[in-house]
Design a protein around this motif. Structure first.
Motif, PDB file in Angstrom:
ATOM      1  N   ARG A 120       9.153  83.069  -0.204  1.00  0.00           N
ATOM      2  CA  ARG A 120      10.436  82.717  -0.490  1.00  0.00           C
ATOM      3  C   ARG A 120      10.119  81.268  -1.122  1.00  0.00           C
ATOM      4  O   ARG A 120       9.369  80.653  -1.026  1.00  0.00           O
ATOM      5  N   LEU A 121      11.362  80.904  -1.785  1.00  0.00           N
ATOM      6  CA  LEU A 121      11.705  79.608  -2.191  1.00  0.00           C
ATOM      7  C   LEU A 121      12.635  78.574  -1.361  1.00  0.00           C
ATOM      8  O   LEU A 121      13.216  79.506  -0.438  1.00  0.00           O
ATOM      9  N   ASP A 122      12.869  77.508  -1.531  1.00  0.00           N
ATOM     10  CA  ASP A 122      13.708  76.709  -0.779  1.00  0.00           C
ATOM     11  C   ASP A 122      14.699  76.112  -1.879  1.00  0.00           C
ATOM     12  O   ASP A 122      14.116  75.183  -2.696  1.00  0.00           O
ATOM     13  N   LEU A 123      15.750  76.439  -1.672  1.00  0.00           N
ATOM     14  CA  LEU A 123      17.165  75.553  -2.462  1.00  0.00           C
ATOM     15  C   LEU A 123      17.461  74.374  -1.846  1.00  0.00           C
ATOM     16  O   LEU A 123      17.801  74.412  -0.612  1.00  0.00           O
ATOM     17  N   PHE A 124      17.170  73.328  -2.465  1.00  0.00           N
ATOM     18  CA  PHE A 124      17.428  71.826  -1.971  1.00  0.00           C
ATOM     19  C   PHE A 124      18.670  71.275  -2.868  1.00  0.00           C
ATOM     20  O   PHE A 124      18.703  71.141  -3.972  1.00  0.00           O
ATOM     21  N   ILE A 125      19.713  70.992  -1.828  1.00  0.00           N
ATOM     22  CA  ILE A 125      21.036  70.381  -2.472  1.00  0.00           C
ATOM     23  C   ILE A 125      21.300  69.203  -1.871  1.00  0.00           C
ATOM     24  O   ILE A 125      21.207  69.185  -0.788  1.00  0.00           O
ATOM     25  N   VAL A 126      21.416  67.938  -2.605  1.00  0.00           N
ATOM     26  CA  VAL A 126      21.945  66.771  -1.995  1.00  0.00           C
ATOM     27  C   VAL A 126      23.435  66.518  -2.607  1.00  0.00           C
ATOM     28  O   VAL A 126      23.483  66.311  -3.943  1.00  0.00           O
ATOM     29  N   GLU A 127      24.290  66.648  -1.915  1.00  0.00           N
ATOM     30  CA  GLU A 127      25.774  66.649  -2.253  1.00  0.00           C
ATOM     31  C   GLU A 127      26.176  65.103  -2.580  1.00  0.00           C
ATOM     32  O   GLU A 127      25.508  64.265  -2.371  1.00  0.00           O
ATOM     33  N   ARG A 128      27.287  65.054  -3.274  1.00  0.00           N
ATOM     34  CA  ARG A 128      27.867  63.725  -3.655  1.00  0.00           C
ATOM     35  C   ARG A 128      27.622  62.716  -2.735  1.00  0.00           C
ATOM     36  O   ARG A 128      28.051  62.845  -1.307  1.00  0.00           O
ATOM     37  N   MET A 129      27.171  61.426  -3.209  1.00  0.00           N
ATOM     38  CA  MET A 129      27.081  60.462  -1.978  1.00  0.00           C
ATOM     39  C   MET A 129      27.388  58.997  -2.824  1.00  0.00           C
ATOM     40  O   MET A 129      26.989  59.049  -4.184  1.00  0.00           O
ATOM     41  N   SER A 130      27.612  57.840  -2.130  1.00  0.00           N
ATOM     42  CA  SER A 130      27.611  56.666  -3.116  1.00  0.00           C
ATOM     43  C   SER A 130      25.959  56.287  -3.547  1.00  0.00           C
ATOM     44  O   SER A 130      25.204  56.767  -2.958  1.00  0.00           O
ATOM     45  N   ARG A 131      26.074  55.529  -4.631  1.00  0.00           N
ATOM     46  CA  ARG A 131      24.748  54.889  -4.946  1.00  0.00           C
ATOM     47  C   ARG A 131      23.976  54.305  -3.838  1.00  0.00           C
ATOM     48  O   ARG A 131      23.095  54.288  -3.725  1.00  0.00           O
ATOM     49  N   LEU A 132      24.690  53.371  -3.041  1.00  0.00           N
ATOM     50  CA  LEU A 132      24.212  52.806  -2.070  1.00  0.00           C
ATOM     51  C   LEU A 132      23.584  53.692  -1.009  1.00  0.00           C
ATOM     52  O   LEU A 132      22.595  53.192  -0.609  1.00  0.00           O
ATOM     53  N   ARG A 133      24.360  54.507  -0.514  1.00  0.00           N
ATOM     54  CA  ARG A 133      23.828  55.511   0.463  1.00  0.00           C
ATOM     55  C   ARG A 133      22.668  56.387   0.042  1.00  0.00           C
ATOM     56  O   ARG A 133      21.762  56.625   0.478  1.00  0.00           O
ATOM     57  N   PHE A 134      22.734  56.731  -1.478  1.00  0.00           N
ATOM     58  CA  PHE A 134      21.596  57.330  -2.087  1.00  0.00           C
ATOM     59  C   PHE A 134      20.327  56.508  -2.097  1.00  0.00           C
ATOM     60  O   PHE A 134      19.273  57.147  -1.648  1.00  0.00           O
ATOM     61  N   LEU A 135      20.399  55.291  -2.469  1.00  0.00           N
ATOM     62  CA  LEU A 135      19.470  54.536  -2.363  1.00  0.00           C
ATOM     63  C   LEU A 135      18.877  54.257  -0.827  1.00  0.00           C
ATOM     64  O   LEU A 135      17.584  53.943  -0.660  1.00  0.00           O
ATOM     65  N   ARG A 136      19.613  54.016   0.002  1.00  0.00           N
ATOM     66  CA  ARG A 136      19.083  53.954   1.359  1.00  0.00           C
ATOM     67  C   ARG A 136      18.386  55.330   1.920  1.00  0.00           C
ATOM     68  O   ARG A 136      17.733  55.336   2.697  1.00  0.00           O
ATOM     69  N   MET A 137      18.880  56.598   1.185  1.00  0.00           N
ATOM     70  CA  MET A 137      18.146  57.746   1.556  1.00  0.00           C
ATOM     71  C   MET A 137      16.709  57.995   1.099  1.00  0.00           C
ATOM     72  O   MET A 137      16.032  58.541   1.478  1.00  0.00           O
ATOM     73  N   PHE A 138      16.614  57.162  -0.220  1.00  0.00           N
ATOM     74  CA  PHE A 138      15.553  57.588  -0.785  1.00  0.00           C
ATOM     75  C   PHE A 138      14.240  57.334  -0.094  1.00  0.00           C
ATOM     76  O   PHE A 138      13.132  58.104  -0.119  1.00  0.00           O
TER      77      PHE A 138
ATOM     78  N   THR B 253      21.375  70.130   2.097  1.00  0.00           N
ATOM     79  CA  THR B 253      21.255  71.495   2.442  1.00  0.00           C
ATOM     80  C   THR B 253      19.852  72.120   2.051  1.00  0.00           C
ATOM     81  O   THR B 253      19.344  71.819   0.963  1.00  0.00           O
ATOM     82  N   ILE B 254      19.194  72.868   2.895  1.00  0.00           N
ATOM     83  CA  ILE B 254      18.272  73.343   2.405  1.00  0.00           C
ATOM     84  C   ILE B 254      18.315  74.960   2.871  1.00  0.00           C
ATOM     85  O   ILE B 254      18.611  75.316   3.909  1.00  0.00           O
ATOM     86  N   LEU B 255      18.233  75.899   1.806  1.00  0.00           N
ATOM     87  CA  LEU B 255      18.433  77.345   2.022  1.00  0.00           C
ATOM     88  C   LEU B 255      17.360  78.258   1.554  1.00  0.00           C
ATOM     89  O   LEU B 255      16.987  77.935   0.527  1.00  0.00           O
ATOM     90  N   PRO B 256      16.767  79.000   2.249  1.00  0.00           N
ATOM     91  CA  PRO B 256      15.688  80.073   1.908  1.00  0.00           C
ATOM     92  C   PRO B 256      16.285  80.985   0.800  1.00  0.00           C
ATOM     93  O   PRO B 256      17.403  81.583   1.274  1.00  0.00           O
ATOM     94  N   VAL B 257      15.614  81.060  -0.340  1.00  0.00           N
ATOM     95  CA  VAL B 257      16.049  82.048  -1.442  1.00  0.00           C
ATOM     96  C   VAL B 257      14.806  82.762  -1.806  1.00  0.00           C
ATOM     97  O   VAL B 257      13.576  82.195  -1.994  1.00  0.00           O
ATOM     98  N   THR B 258      15.176  83.953  -2.405  1.00  0.00           N
ATOM     99  CA  THR B 258      14.188  84.524  -3.172  1.00  0.00           C
ATOM    100  C   THR B 258      14.498  84.651  -4.728  1.00  0.00           C
ATOM    101  O   THR B 258      13.635  84.698  -5.738  1.00  0.00           O
TER     102      THR B 258
END
Length: 300
Positions: free
Chosen positions: A226-244, A259-264
């Motif tokens: 399988r593969l993994d679908l990886f999604i990062v939903e909307r967030m502020s630039r500051l929060r994104f920079l802190r996540m990095f 969100t991480i979802l298994p997919v084929t």
């Protein structure tokens, strides 16, 4: 001296001759020959010529293909040997070596990586999955990650940069792109499920990392079908920079925007987004990504 002599084609990244690890290709060839293997060394002027000439040599017969370079070279190798049964070896010497890292190949120690290759040539290859990307009328193989969001935009900038080298080039490109960072509207069809989301990053991963060590899906399994679908939903630039920084440690997966979802199989649609795979440009969305279980035999 090896117990079994094999016919090995070694394809070297044509840019390596201008880089700080240009000695790696000749060293691989030298050690393979010293071990008793019959080696055809491929070192062409550009990547497309290398692809064409290597394919021609492989058609004449070989026991294995070894690529010397980063994820782009691994991608070239995958494209040539996927579903053929021919094993692929990787000796990392590129900017991003994520597939080699995911396979447990030493990425900062050339001699250790060659030791692993020589040992693997004496045993049975490891079987792993690969994926295909359908874009328009074309189909492209990949082994690591398909990027279709901010990560692809960063990849596009990083590929145009010559400095700095290694992981830091991706980091610098990311910081420069932050100025225009914004969420985009996506429609994603994943195994019959439709997801409509405003997202910063959208990727489909076979391997755990991209961009020289960003562990976007830290628990990804190269051989789970399988593969993994990886999604990062909307967030502020500051929060994104802190996540990095957390992404390099794989500590971001419990964030509410992730969100991480298994997919084929997954289809990704969005306006004005360019997709990348294994660091190589694919083209504009939409794309369809599908896992091919057991498509690769690797010397790792």
């Amino acid at each position: 001296m090896t117990a079994t002599s094999r016919a090995v084609v070694v394809a070297v990244n044509p840019m390596a001759s201008f880089g700080h690890r240009r000695e790696v290709g000749p060293r691989v060839v030298e050690r393979l020959r010293a071990a008793g293997h019959r080696v055809v060394a491929m070192d062409e002027a550009n990547i497309e010529l290398l692809r064409r000439e290597t394919a021609a040599v492989l058609r004449e017969g070989a026991d294995a293909l070894v690529v010397v370079g980063g994820d782009g070279m691994a991608n070239l190798g995958i494209d040539l040997v996927a579903e053929t049964g021919m094993p692929l070896g990787i000796v990392p010497s590129g900017t991003g070596n994520d597939l080699a890292d995911g396979l447990g190949i030493p990425i900062d120690d050339t001699e250790a990586a060659i030791d692993r290759l020589l040992a693997a040539l004496e045993g049975e290859p490891r079987v792993i999955d690969a994926g295909t990307i359908r874009h328009g009328e074309l189909t492209t193989w990949f082994g690591c990650v398909v990027s279709a969001g901010f990560d692809a935009t960063v990849n596009e900038r990083a590929n145009l940069m010559t400095r700095p080298r290694g992981r830091s080039r991706y980091v610098v490109a990311l910081l420069r792109e932050l100025a225009t960072l914004k969420a985009r509207a996506y429609r994603i069809h994943a195994d019959g499920r439709t997801i409509e989301v405003r997202a910063m990053l959208v990727s489909v991963a076979n391997n755990r990392s991209l961009g020289g060590g960003m562990r976007i899906v830290p628990d990804a399994d190269l051989a789970d079908g399988r593969l993994d679908l990886f999604i990062v939903e909307r967030m502020s630039r500051l929060r994104f920079l802190r996540m990095f920084p957390k992404v390099f440690r794989g500590e971001h997966t419990d964030l509410p925007e992730v969100t991480i979802l298994p997919v084929t199989s997954v289809r990704i649609e969005a306006a004005d987004v360019i997709a990348y795979a294994d660091g190589e440009r694919i083209g504009p969305l939409p794309i369809e990504v599908t896992v091919v279980p057991g498509a690769l035999r690797v010397l790792a």
